[in-house]
Design a protein around this motif. Structure first.
Motif, short mmCIF file in Angstrom:
data_model
loop_
_atom_site.label_atom_id
_atom_site.label_comp_id
_atom_site.label_asym_id
_atom_site.label_seq_id
_atom_site.Cartn_x
_atom_site.Cartn_y
_atom_site.Cartn_z
N PHE A 1 8.27 -1.09 18.82
CA PHE A 1 6.85 -0.91 18.44
C PHE A 1 6.84 -0.01 17.26
N CYS A 2 7.57 0.86 16.96
CA CYS A 2 7.28 1.79 15.81
C CYS A 2 8.19 1.06 14.74
N ARG A 3 9.07 0.41 14.70
CA ARG A 3 9.41 -0.53 13.46
C ARG A 3 8.57 -1.68 13.14
N ASP A 4 7.96 -2.28 14.25
CA ASP A 4 7.29 -3.44 14.11
C ASP A 4 5.99 -2.92 13.38
N ALA A 5 5.49 -1.90 14.01
CA ALA A 5 4.11 -1.52 13.43
C ALA A 5 4.32 -1.19 11.87
N MET A 6 5.26 -0.36 11.58
CA MET A 6 5.47 0.09 10.29
C MET A 6 5.74 -1.39 9.11
N ALA A 7 6.02 -2.33 9.62
CA ALA A 7 6.24 -3.70 9.00
C ALA A 7 4.89 -4.07 8.71
N ARG A 8 4.15 -4.31 9.91
CA ARG A 8 2.86 -4.83 10.14
C ARG A 8 1.75 -4.29 9.20
N LEU A 9 1.83 -2.86 8.89
CA LEU A 9 1.05 -2.16 8.01
C LEU A 9 0.89 -2.77 6.94
N ALA A 10 2.10 -3.10 6.29
CA ALA A 10 2.06 -3.52 4.89
C ALA A 10 1.31 -5.11 4.94
N LEU A 11 1.73 -5.81 5.90
CA LEU A 11 1.27 -7.08 6.20
C LEU A 11 -0.41 -7.12 6.31
N LEU A 12 -0.76 -6.12 6.84
CA LEU A 12 -2.26 -6.08 7.10
C LEU A 12 -2.85 -5.93 5.71
N GLY A 13 -2.16 -4.87 4.84
CA GLY A 13 -2.66 -4.47 3.51
C GLY A 13 -2.86 -5.55 2.76
N GLN A 14 -1.63 -6.64 2.88
CA GLN A 14 -1.60 -7.88 1.99
C GLN A 14 -2.69 -8.90 2.31
N ALA A 15 -3.04 -8.87 3.88
CA ALA A 15 -4.16 -9.90 4.05
C ALA A 15 -5.62 -9.05 3.79
N GLY A 16 -5.56 -7.76 3.79
CA GLY A 16 -7.01 -7.24 3.47
C GLY A 16 -7.02 -7.51 2.01
N ALA A 17 -6.25 -7.44 1.15
CA ALA A 17 -6.21 -7.47 -0.31
C ALA A 17 -6.63 -8.93 -0.66
N SER A 18 -5.92 -9.86 -0.05
CA SER A 18 -6.36 -11.42 -0.29
C SER A 18 -7.56 -12.02 0.30
N GLY A 19 -7.92 -11.14 1.30
CA GLY A 19 -9.19 -11.90 1.97
C GLY A 19 -8.83 -13.09 2.94
N ARG A 20 -7.74 -13.20 3.38
CA ARG A 20 -7.33 -14.49 3.97
C ARG A 20 -7.40 -14.11 5.48
N HIS A 21 -8.48 -14.84 6.14
CA HIS A 21 -8.93 -14.68 7.65
C HIS A 21 -7.52 -14.95 8.51
N ASP A 22 -6.81 -16.06 8.14
CA ASP A 22 -5.52 -16.49 8.94
C ASP A 22 -4.62 -15.45 8.96
N GLY A 23 -4.22 -14.73 7.66
CA GLY A 23 -3.35 -13.76 7.86
C GLY A 23 -3.70 -12.42 8.71
N LEU A 24 -4.99 -12.02 8.45
CA LEU A 24 -5.46 -11.08 9.26
C LEU A 24 -5.44 -11.29 10.82
N ALA A 25 -5.65 -12.72 11.19
CA ALA A 25 -5.71 -12.98 12.71
C ALA A 25 -4.32 -13.06 13.20
#
Length: 498
Positions: free
Chosen positions: A333-357
């Protein structure tokens, strides 16, 4: 043993005292030798491992380990030669020096016991090893298994399925670890794969009794993989159970229309899994134990970390009652969560609903699997909003990312242990401690260090190193394992431990 059609049956006396004083290293060598021989000389059928005891003067017990198999068997005229140094019986078709049984007999005698053998050629053998041990704690082992106060509760299913072959398909390693942990008490042969395409290949190459198929996977989703499996000759009636974290109204009907046999929501509830197993495991592959079995034994002696925002007992249950597996789950979980933090940031910056989902869906499952219920609920709300096209407020997404990072840092610190501020960077120090324990054959220190290593989120060369050392330790080849550790410490980089 999983490479052969052999049923492993364990029969342990529940009245056995919970703690005994003796040489556990040598005892392990004896048991691995006689059990290993049973596997080596048995191509099909069964191996039964039984443990009984009787009390003797001096607050001691005589432990009796009985290993019965349906293997090749031994001629009566050859039984007397079994325990002679470097004596291997002709015509067995298996390589080896024959030294192991001689050493095992010497070790048993040194511990006030002996080894005896009975056999009929072509009908199998029975080896019985006895040792004398001191009683340290008379608490009955059966009471430990039944979940006494302050002892981890372990799921005990109504039946075992040692001959059942089960395939679990999920793209997240943490979900696979949870599924394997919950299926562990059934004693079934569990094969895990990371995607739909691999699942289709595996179903084409061997028969399975039951498949648990994740719904949302990147390479080939569960619906498409199930359709492909159904097209394989002989797999038309294979039970395939859908796994999904989207347990909303109408989902079960959708899965049934698309070729699935049943439906199981994530996070997996033990009671729901029991219902699926009872419904789909063939009666011919069930064994009803008359007493506790090896799969229902006491959990490993690995302390549970106390982490704010996480229910360790709920996470332990998701890990099948194994503290060691729970620590590995936390590391993933620790490793996965740290990786997905960046992906969540990218989804938020792009405004892509599918990426956030996608990211919220994955985190919803992994958070629930470690017992972080509140944060898992928030991930579910973010996923639902994204799927509905209703972008969550920037402040809510930022708050979720901050809470996720905080939890991941707490998990990282808990796994690193108190006083280890460098976290995973302390891998070399942990290996050095393990090397010392191996060189001294200090089993308690070895198991403690191996438990800590297993709790780290190792990958790449570090993961391969851990698996290699684990195999050597299991065979009690401690000095060889110490050599492997020394070579690893001589390397400039272990890789994958960050």
């Amino acid at each position: 043993i999983s490479e052969k059609p052999i049923e492993l049956i364990a029969d342990l006396d529940p009245s056995l005292p919970a703690v005994l004083l003796g040489d556990s290293t040598r005892l392990r060598q004896i048991l691995i030798n006689i059990l290993g021989n049973a596997v080596k000389f048995t191509e099909k059928g069964f191996i039964r491992f039984s443990v009984s005891w009787e009390e003797c003067p001096g607050d001691c017990v005589i432990l009796s380990f009985r290993v019965e198999d349906s293997g090749l068997g031994i001629r009566g005229s050859d039984l007397g030669r079994l325990f002679v140094d470097f004596e291997r019986l002709a015509g067995q078709g298996v390589e080896g020096t024959g030294l192991g049984l001689s050493i095992a007999k010497s070790l048993c005698r040194a511990m006030g016991g002996d080894i005896a053998a009975e056999s009929v050629l072509g009908k199998g053998s029975v080896f019985t090893a006895t040792v004398r041990q001191q009683i340290e704690d008379r608490y009955p082992m059966g009471e430990v298994w039944s979940g006494a106060p302050d002892r981890p509760e372990i799921h005990r299913p109504p039946f075992l399925a040692p001959a059942a072959d089960i395939l679990v398909v999920d793209d997240l390693p943490s979900n696979l670890l949870v599924a394997e942990g919950l299926l562990g008490p059934y004693g079934a042969m569990v094969t895990a794969c990371r995607g739909g395409r691999e699942a289709v290949e595996m179903a084409s190459s061997r028969p399975f009794d039951l498949v648990f198929m994740d719904h949302m996977m990147p390479d080939l989703d569960g619906v498409a993989a199930t359709a492909a499996i159904r097209a394989i000759p002989g797999c038309e009636g294979l039970p395939i159970v859908a796994l999904t974290a989207n347990a909303v109204a109408g989902m079960k009907e959708m899965f049934l229309r698309n070729g699935f046999s049943d439906f199981l929501p994530k996070p997996i509830a033990i009671a729901s899994l029991a219902g699926i197993m009872d419904k789909w495991i063939p009666a011919a592959k069930r064994v009803v134990p008359s007493r506790p079995t090896a799969q229902a034994g006491p959990a490993e002696d690995v302390s549970l970390p106390e982490i704010e925002g996480l229910d360790a007992k709920a996470g332990l249950a998701m890990a099948g009652g194994s503290p060691g597996r729970f620590r590995r789950l936390l590391g993933m979980f620790c490793r996965d969560a740290m990786a997905r933090l960046a992906l969540l940031g990218q989804a938020g910056a792009s405004g892509r609903h599918d990426g956030l989902a996608v990211q919220a869906h994955a985190l919803k499952g992994s958070l629930a699997s470690i017992g972080a219920a509140r944060l898992a609920e928030e991930a579910a709300c973010l996923e639902a909003a994204a799927l509905a096209g209703d972008w969550p407020p920037r402040e809510r997404l930022a708050a979720f990312r901050a809470a996720l990072e905080t939890l991941a840092r707490r998990v990282e610190a808990a796994l690193a242990g108190p006083g280890d501020a460098e976290g995973y960077a302390g891998l070399a120090g942990l290996l050095a401690r393990l090397g010392e324990a191996l060189a001294c054959e200090d089993l308690d220190a070895i198991e403690l260090a191996m438990g800590e290593l297993g709790g780290l989120a190792l990958c790449g060369p570090s993961s391969d190193l851990f698996l290699g050392i684990s195999e050597l330790v299991l065979r009690s080849e401690f000095l060889e394992a110490a050599g492997v550790v020394r070579k690893a410490l001589d390397c400039t980089s272990l890789g994958g431990g960050e």
